[in-house]
Motif scaffolding. Structure first.
Motif: not given
Length: 299
Positions: A7-10, A28-29, A81-85
């Motif tokens: 999550i930190k990287g995202f 997003y978070l 979707k953005a996170f898993f992408s």
């Protein structure tokens, strides 16, 4: 939740590579946090590679059972979707469980607008005898004349105001800059405010370049603009629930109804997708009824 490093990287990816604002990153978070809350509710915390499309469907059912609106569900699904992408992009997971997930179909509600008579009534409701009167007139003229978002208005700077060529430069979503034409009436009221009112204010350090200031010499807040619009609507006798965004909607609608090119309006509004701009292509119902009455042989 053991996904914190991902999550930190995202978060860094959203800020550095996609140049999103802090508010957008937080949204997003929060979407990812909803998935975390779901797994806590079922006493489970799977490895990211173990999450399947079936798990995501159960998660969406959980959101629905919470009473979450379809629009909010769509927002959460978009965030995931953005996170898993991102996880796929970084080779953290091998399969994307969101790939075949579709957001709920939403009925797109047409935004409320004001007609030109109501716009004029709003401006006429401003008490020009008060010190802030000329500032408020300039604010309404700029919101309606340029179609700005409320944050773009509060952040508007003297150094980005070009009255000679009638343009303003604004910083929109994702820190994207755009130039917007500004009409002569709005230019006139800004000039009067700057040279006859603002020049007599004691300005707080760090606020010298902001065009619109409060009585303490500091940049106006978003909430102060909302309150201004709300109070003016009451005084003008406008029986609609309006906000600064209503003036943005009215700006776009009036341009398109007047025959403006959709791409040009998209550019001025700062929409990344023309699909967003297309909601303004609606026409007034009375006008449509008038067309049918006038031209249909069976009317």
């Amino acid at each position: 939740m053991v996904w914190q490093s991902y999550i930190k990287g995202f978060k860094a990816y959203l800020k550095l590579e996609r140049s999103l604002s802090d508010n957008s990153v937080d949204a997003y978070l929060n979407d990812i946090d909803k998935l975390s809350q779901y797994y806590q509710s079922v006493n489970s915390e799977p490895n990211l590679n173990e999450i399947t499309i079936s798990d995501i469907k159960l998660f969406i059912s959980w959101l629905h059972n919470l009473g979450m609106l379809g629009s909010t569900q769509a927002r959460v699904i978009s965030g995931l979707k953005a996170f898993f992408s991102y996880l796929m992009l970084e080779d953290i997971i091998q399969n994307d469980p969101m790939a075949l997930i579709e957001a709920p179909k939403l009925v797109r509600k047409l935004p409320d607008t004001l007609n030109i008579h109501e716009i004029n009534s709003l401006i006429d409701a401003i008490d020009a005898s008060k010190p802030e009167g000329m500032r408020n007139k300039a604010i309404i003229e700029v919101l309606y004349g340029c179609g700005l978002r409320v944050t773009e208005l509060t952040e508007l700077k003297i150094s980005n105001f070009y009255p000679q060529i009638e343009f303003v430069k604004v910083i929109g979503k994702g820190n994207k800059e755009r130039l917007i034409p500004i009409g002569g009436v709005a230019v006139k009221f800004i000039d009067i405010y700057l040279t006859q009112v603002r020049v007599h204010q004691q300005i707080k350090k760090g606020n010298e370049d902001f065009i619109f200031l409060n009585r303490f010499g500091a940049k106006l807040s978003r909430i102060s603009i909302f309150n201004l619009i709300k109070n003016l609507a009451v005084h003008a006798g406008i029986n609609k629930t309006i906000s600064p965004h209503t003036l943005r909607h009215s700006f776009a609608t009036h341009l398109i109804e007047g025959g403006a090119d959709l791409r040009a309006v998209q550019e001025m509004l700062g929409h990344s997708s023309i699909t967003t701009t297309e909601i303004y292509t609606h026409l007034d119902r009375d006008y449509l009824q008038e067309v049918v009455t006038q031209f249909h042989p069976r009317s």
